[in-house]
Write a protein that holds these residues in place. Structure first.
Motif, PDB file in Angstrom:
ATOM      1  N   LEU A   1      32.441  43.378  52.673  1.00  0.00           N
ATOM      2  CA  LEU A   1      32.081  44.630  52.202  1.00  0.00           C
ATOM      3  C   LEU A   1      30.777  45.168  53.732  1.00  0.00           C
ATOM      4  CD1 LEU A   1      30.825  43.892  48.912  1.00  0.00           C
ATOM      5  CD2 LEU A   1      33.120  44.787  49.692  1.00  0.00           C
ATOM      6  N   ALA A   2      30.923  45.326  54.619  1.00  0.00           N
ATOM      7  CA  ALA A   2      29.491  45.538  55.997  1.00  0.00           C
ATOM      8  C   ALA A   2      29.707  46.917  56.087  1.00  0.00           C
ATOM      9  CB  ALA A   2      30.525  45.056  57.263  1.00  0.00           C
ATOM     10  N   GLU A   3      31.252  47.603  55.746  1.00  0.00           N
ATOM     11  CA  GLU A   3      30.873  49.320  56.408  1.00  0.00           C
ATOM     12  C   GLU A   3      30.088  49.417  54.571  1.00  0.00           C
ATOM     13  OE1 GLU A   3      33.905  52.250  57.507  1.00  0.00           O
ATOM     14  OE2 GLU A   3      34.503  51.390  55.991  1.00  0.00           O
ATOM     15  N   TRP A   4      30.081  49.142  53.625  1.00  0.00           N
ATOM     16  CA  TRP A   4      29.189  49.590  51.387  1.00  0.00           C
ATOM     17  C   TRP A   4      27.503  49.064  52.255  1.00  0.00           C
ATOM     18  CZ3 TRP A   4      31.995  47.718  47.519  1.00  0.00           C
ATOM     19  CH2 TRP A   4      33.291  48.594  47.448  1.00  0.00           C
ATOM     20  N   ARG A   5      27.087  48.632  53.642  1.00  0.00           N
ATOM     21  CA  ARG A   5      25.648  48.669  54.138  1.00  0.00           C
ATOM     22  C   ARG A   5      25.176  50.334  54.285  1.00  0.00           C
ATOM     23  NH1 ARG A   5      25.338  46.200  59.480  1.00  0.00           N
ATOM     24  NH2 ARG A   5      25.545  47.749  60.093  1.00  0.00           N
ATOM     25  N   ASP A   6      26.205  50.819  55.096  1.00  0.00           N
ATOM     26  CA  ASP A   6      25.956  52.407  55.141  1.00  0.00           C
ATOM     27  C   ASP A   6      26.668  53.816  55.122  1.00  0.00           C
ATOM     28  OD1 ASP A   6      24.887  51.706  57.443  1.00  0.00           O
ATOM     29  OD2 ASP A   6      26.325  50.438  58.634  1.00  0.00           O
ATOM     30  N   MET A   7      27.649  53.273  53.389  1.00  0.00           N
ATOM     31  CA  MET A   7      28.419  54.066  52.594  1.00  0.00           C
ATOM     32  C   MET A   7      28.600  54.376  51.509  1.00  0.00           C
ATOM     33  SD  MET A   7      31.501  53.205  54.559  1.00  0.00           S
ATOM     34  CE  MET A   7      32.871  55.189  53.739  1.00  0.00           C
ATOM     35  N   PRO A   8      28.400  55.170  51.112  1.00  0.00           N
ATOM     36  CA  PRO A   8      28.976  54.551  48.992  1.00  0.00           C
ATOM     37  C   PRO A   8      29.845  53.774  48.872  1.00  0.00           C
ATOM     38  CG  PRO A   8      28.102  56.719  49.571  1.00  0.00           C
ATOM     39  CD  PRO A   8      28.381  56.208  50.938  1.00  0.00           C
ATOM     40  N   PRO A   9      29.826  52.702  48.076  1.00  0.00           N
ATOM     41  CA  PRO A   9      30.648  52.040  47.756  1.00  0.00           C
ATOM     42  C   PRO A   9      31.410  53.167  46.734  1.00  0.00           C
ATOM     43  CG  PRO A   9      28.761  51.012  47.145  1.00  0.00           C
ATOM     44  CD  PRO A   9      28.610  52.469  46.875  1.00  0.00           C
ATOM     45  N   ALA A  10      32.664  52.516  46.430  1.00  0.00           N
ATOM     46  CA  ALA A  10      33.949  52.609  46.082  1.00  0.00           C
ATOM     47  C   ALA A  10      33.587  52.889  44.749  1.00  0.00           C
ATOM     48  CB  ALA A  10      35.139  52.392  45.780  1.00  0.00           C
ATOM     49  N   HIS A  11      33.902  54.293  44.982  1.00  0.00           N
ATOM     50  CA  HIS A  11      34.130  54.525  42.799  1.00  0.00           C
ATOM     51  C   HIS A  11      34.666  53.593  42.281  1.00  0.00           C
ATOM     52  CE1 HIS A  11      34.619  56.894  39.003  1.00  0.00           C
ATOM     53  NE2 HIS A  11      33.876  57.467  39.550  1.00  0.00           N
ATOM     54  N   SER A  12      33.836  53.972  40.942  1.00  0.00           N
ATOM     55  CA  SER A  12      34.264  52.793  39.978  1.00  0.00           C
ATOM     56  C   SER A  12      35.744  52.582  39.468  1.00  0.00           C
ATOM     57  CB  SER A  12      33.073  52.648  38.526  1.00  0.00           C
ATOM     58  OG  SER A  12      33.430  54.103  38.029  1.00  0.00           O
ATOM     59  N   ARG A  13      36.472  53.958  39.459  1.00  0.00           N
ATOM     60  CA  ARG A  13      37.955  52.923  39.449  1.00  0.00           C
ATOM     61  C   ARG A  13      38.208  52.783  40.148  1.00  0.00           C
ATOM     62  NH1 ARG A  13      42.231  57.144  41.710  1.00  0.00           N
ATOM     63  NH2 ARG A  13      41.367  58.412  42.996  1.00  0.00           N
ATOM     64  N   HIS A  14      37.993  52.441  41.562  1.00  0.00           N
ATOM     65  CA  HIS A  14      38.271  51.816  41.689  1.00  0.00           C
ATOM     66  C   HIS A  14      37.984  50.082  42.334  1.00  0.00           C
ATOM     67  CE1 HIS A  14      39.916  55.313  44.348  1.00  0.00           C
ATOM     68  NE2 HIS A  14      39.276  55.615  44.207  1.00  0.00           N
ATOM     69  N   ILE A  15      37.431  49.639  41.243  1.00  0.00           N
ATOM     70  CA  ILE A  15      37.316  48.381  41.085  1.00  0.00           C
ATOM     71  C   ILE A  15      37.037  47.449  39.143  1.00  0.00           C
ATOM     72  CG2 ILE A  15      34.975  47.402  40.914  1.00  0.00           C
ATOM     73  CD1 ILE A  15      33.601  49.196  43.045  1.00  0.00           C
ATOM     74  N   ALA A  16      37.687  46.665  39.030  1.00  0.00           N
ATOM     75  CA  ALA A  16      37.662  45.928  37.632  1.00  0.00           C
ATOM     76  C   ALA A  16      37.000  44.571  38.118  1.00  0.00           C
ATOM     77  CB  ALA A  16      39.148  45.794  37.729  1.00  0.00           C
ATOM     78  N   VAL A  17      37.044  43.984  36.763  1.00  0.00           N
ATOM     79  CA  VAL A  17      35.919  42.770  36.938  1.00  0.00           C
ATOM     80  C   VAL A  17      37.232  42.545  35.793  1.00  0.00           C
ATOM     81  CG1 VAL A  17      34.058  41.423  35.792  1.00  0.00           C
ATOM     82  CG2 VAL A  17      34.277  43.304  37.018  1.00  0.00           C
ATOM     83  N   PHE A  18      37.521  40.752  35.907  1.00  0.00           N
ATOM     84  CA  PHE A  18      38.252  39.644  35.517  1.00  0.00           C
ATOM     85  C   PHE A  18      38.326  38.561  34.999  1.00  0.00           C
ATOM     86  CE2 PHE A  18      41.043  43.143  37.592  1.00  0.00           C
ATOM     87  CZ  PHE A  18      41.945  43.400  36.747  1.00  0.00           C
ATOM     88  N   ASN A  19      37.850  37.690  33.835  1.00  0.00           N
ATOM     89  CA  ASN A  19      37.430  36.389  32.984  1.00  0.00           C
ATOM     90  C   ASN A  19      38.922  35.449  34.472  1.00  0.00           C
ATOM     91  OD1 ASN A  19      39.742  36.084  31.897  1.00  0.00           O
ATOM     92  ND2 ASN A  19      38.966  36.834  30.528  1.00  0.00           N
ATOM     93  N   SER A  20      38.782  33.575  34.089  1.00  0.00           N
ATOM     94  CA  SER A  20      39.358  33.714  34.569  1.00  0.00           C
ATOM     95  C   SER A  20      40.892  33.098  34.208  1.00  0.00           C
ATOM     96  CB  SER A  20      38.758  31.327  35.402  1.00  0.00           C
ATOM     97  OG  SER A  20      38.199  31.893  33.102  1.00  0.00           O
ATOM     98  N   LYS A  21      40.870  33.722  33.127  1.00  0.00           N
ATOM     99  CA  LYS A  21      42.186  34.165  32.034  1.00  0.00           C
ATOM    100  C   LYS A  21      42.751  35.174  32.615  1.00  0.00           C
ATOM    101  CE  LYS A  21      41.015  31.107  28.457  1.00  0.00           C
ATOM    102  NZ  LYS A  21      40.742  31.825  26.963  1.00  0.00           N
ATOM    103  N   GLY A  22      42.066  36.075  33.945  1.00  0.00           N
ATOM    104  CA  GLY A  22      42.485  37.161  34.103  1.00  0.00           C
ATOM    105  C   GLY A  22      42.786  37.848  33.197  1.00  0.00           C
ATOM    106  N   ASP A  23      42.493  38.341  32.265  1.00  0.00           N
ATOM    107  CA  ASP A  23      41.830  39.479  31.246  1.00  0.00           C
ATOM    108  C   ASP A  23      40.787  40.493  31.438  1.00  0.00           C
ATOM    109  OD1 ASP A  23      43.499  38.343  29.539  1.00  0.00           O
ATOM    110  OD2 ASP A  23      42.489  37.113  28.760  1.00  0.00           O
ATOM    111  N   GLU A  24      40.821  41.433  31.771  1.00  0.00           N
ATOM    112  CA  GLU A  24      40.248  42.224  32.667  1.00  0.00           C
ATOM    113  C   GLU A  24      39.058  42.322  31.464  1.00  0.00           C
ATOM    114  OE1 GLU A  24      39.133  46.943  33.981  1.00  0.00           O
ATOM    115  OE2 GLU A  24      41.401  46.199  33.364  1.00  0.00           O
ATOM    116  N   ARG A  25      38.136  42.261  32.204  1.00  0.00           N
ATOM    117  CA  ARG A  25      36.133  42.711  31.179  1.00  0.00           C
ATOM    118  C   ARG A  25      36.458  44.197  31.170  1.00  0.00           C
ATOM    119  NH1 ARG A  25      33.572  38.165  29.707  1.00  0.00           N
ATOM    120  NH2 ARG A  25      33.868  36.344  30.746  1.00  0.00           N
ATOM    121  N   LEU A  26      35.986  44.879  29.599  1.00  0.00           N
ATOM    122  CA  LEU A  26      35.760  46.053  29.281  1.00  0.00           C
ATOM    123  C   LEU A  26      34.396  46.864  28.701  1.00  0.00           C
ATOM    124  CD1 LEU A  26      39.619  45.979  27.439  1.00  0.00           C
ATOM    125  CD2 LEU A  26      39.114  47.263  29.934  1.00  0.00           C
TER     126      LEU A  26
END
Length: 386
Positions: A289-314
């Motif tokens: 994530l080195a670039e993210w120090r100097d430029m905005p992070p990716a939009h949230s539509r490109h980021i997802a969170v999953f639990n250890s079973k692979g289910d998405e956090r909603l």
């Protein structure tokens, strides 16, 4: 990323939900890279070159070569050797306009199809070259559209470019022009402004250009709206036809980020949730994530969170300060990330579009950093519209 898996997984989710990796993992989809190469080959009205600096991974170079890419933009002797090891007959564009005498001597041993310069001193430094060798004069303009301005370091202003282009022609070399509109450029008008200026410079210098290199700057899909590459391609073609109606230089593009970024996903793990709600992930600005120090992070539509079973956090998205794993308090993203409110420790954070300027910038500070690469037929689900 030099440690690889012999397995080819369907998706990153299929892998991390089974193995529960505690280290950051880069997931590479050759299918996604092939698709992006095809988009450039079909849509861009000219030659396609790859900017090696974005991701010099041998598997990336090999995949590009296997899918018809035979021109590579290199910035150092080390990158030249990387390309030659994969594609001995590749055409090399050494378009870093500032080189030492020793770097030039090394490059000449490998054969360079095109050099770039932005000052007479750099042209002189090249010494004797075969007649007809292509020299691309790099220009810069005060145009907006990119996330940051490459013209602060490289490029000749139009008034400086005219005599430089004349000097190229007078030495029996083939004159060309190159430019870079700025990284992650989403404004087609930026390319048109540069092409118009290039035509005016060539006319003032009274030379015919062998080629017009419209640079990199092509955006990866990391913003709120999908990238309109075809719109940029069409604007470039129309601008060339309008401003170069009396000559026909070969168009060349040299994407790095725009070609390879969307072929990768990065999956990180939540190490800790601090008392104030900030997250500590297992990679940060000293890693992928080195670039993210100097430029905005990716939009949230490109980021997802999953639990250890692979289910998405909603859970409802909420802004979180993000720290990396190192002992340095500067290891944090420049902006908070909107992540699901129900995120837990040991969850996995999947980030799409991380194939450029990620692994190549990993420092291994404190022993952290992404060093493992897993192959996938496809990346995690298509970007979501939140």
């Amino acid at each position: 990323m030099n440690e690889q898996s012999s397995w080819i997984w369907d998706t990153p989710n299929a892998h991390f939900s089974r193995h529960l990796p505690d280290e950051p993992i880069g997931y590479f989809s050759p299918n996604a890279l092939r698709s992006k190469v095809s988009a450039f080959q079909a849509g861009f009205d000219g030659l396609l070159s790859y900017a090696v600096k974005a991701n010099p991974d041998p598997d990336v170079l090999r995949c590009l070569t296997q899918n018809g890419v035979s021109i590579f933009d290199v910035a150092s002797p080390a990158e030249i050797e990387m390309v030659r090891a994969i594609h001995p007959e590749a055409k090399l564009h050494y378009h870093n306009p500032v080189r030492s005498a020793q770097e030039i001597a090394q490059a000449k041993l490998h054969g360079i199809a095109s050099w770039s310069v932005d000052a007479l001193s750099e042209l002189d430094k090249l010494g004797d070259l075969p007649k007809g060798s292509e020299i691309a004069v790099r220009i810069k303009l005060p145009v907006a559209g990119g996330l940051y301005n490459f013209g602060e370091k490289f490029g000749a202003e139009p008034a400086q470019a005219v005599p430089l282009l004349k000097a190229v022609a007078m030495r029996g070399l083939a004159p060309a022009i190159t430019f870079h509109p700025g990284t992650q450029c989403t404004a087609p008008s930026a390319w048109e402004s540069y092409i118009k200026a290039a035509a005016q410079i060539a006319k003032a210098a009274e030379v015919r250009l062998l080629s017009l290199n419209v640079g990199g700057g092509f955006p990866a899909d990391r913003a709120a709206q999908p990238v309109d590459l075809l719109g940029i391609f069409n604007r470039i073609k129309a601008a060339k036809e309008r401003y170069f109606c009396d000559q026909n230089p070969v168009l060349v593009c040299e994407p790095g980020r725009g070609l390879v970024a969307d072929a990768f996903a990065l999956v990180l793990r939540v190490k800790n949730i601090r008392p104030d709600g900030a997250l500590v992930l297992n990679d940060g600005i000293y890693g992928a994530l080195a670039e993210w120090r100097d430029m905005p992070p990716a939009h949230s539509r490109h980021i997802a969170v999953f639990n250890s079973k692979g289910d998405e956090r909603l859970g409802k998205p909420a802004p979180r300060i993000i720290f990396g794993p190192t002992c340095d308090s500067l290891d944090r993203l420049c902006e908070p990330l909107a992540l699901p409110s129900d995120i837990k420790e040991e969850d996995f954070v999947s980030i799409q579009g991380t194939g450029a300027y990620s692994a190549v910038l990993t420092s291994r500070f404190n022993g952290y950093g992404c060093s493992k690469q897993i192959y996938c037929r496809a990346l995690t689900s298509a970007p979501r519209h939140l």
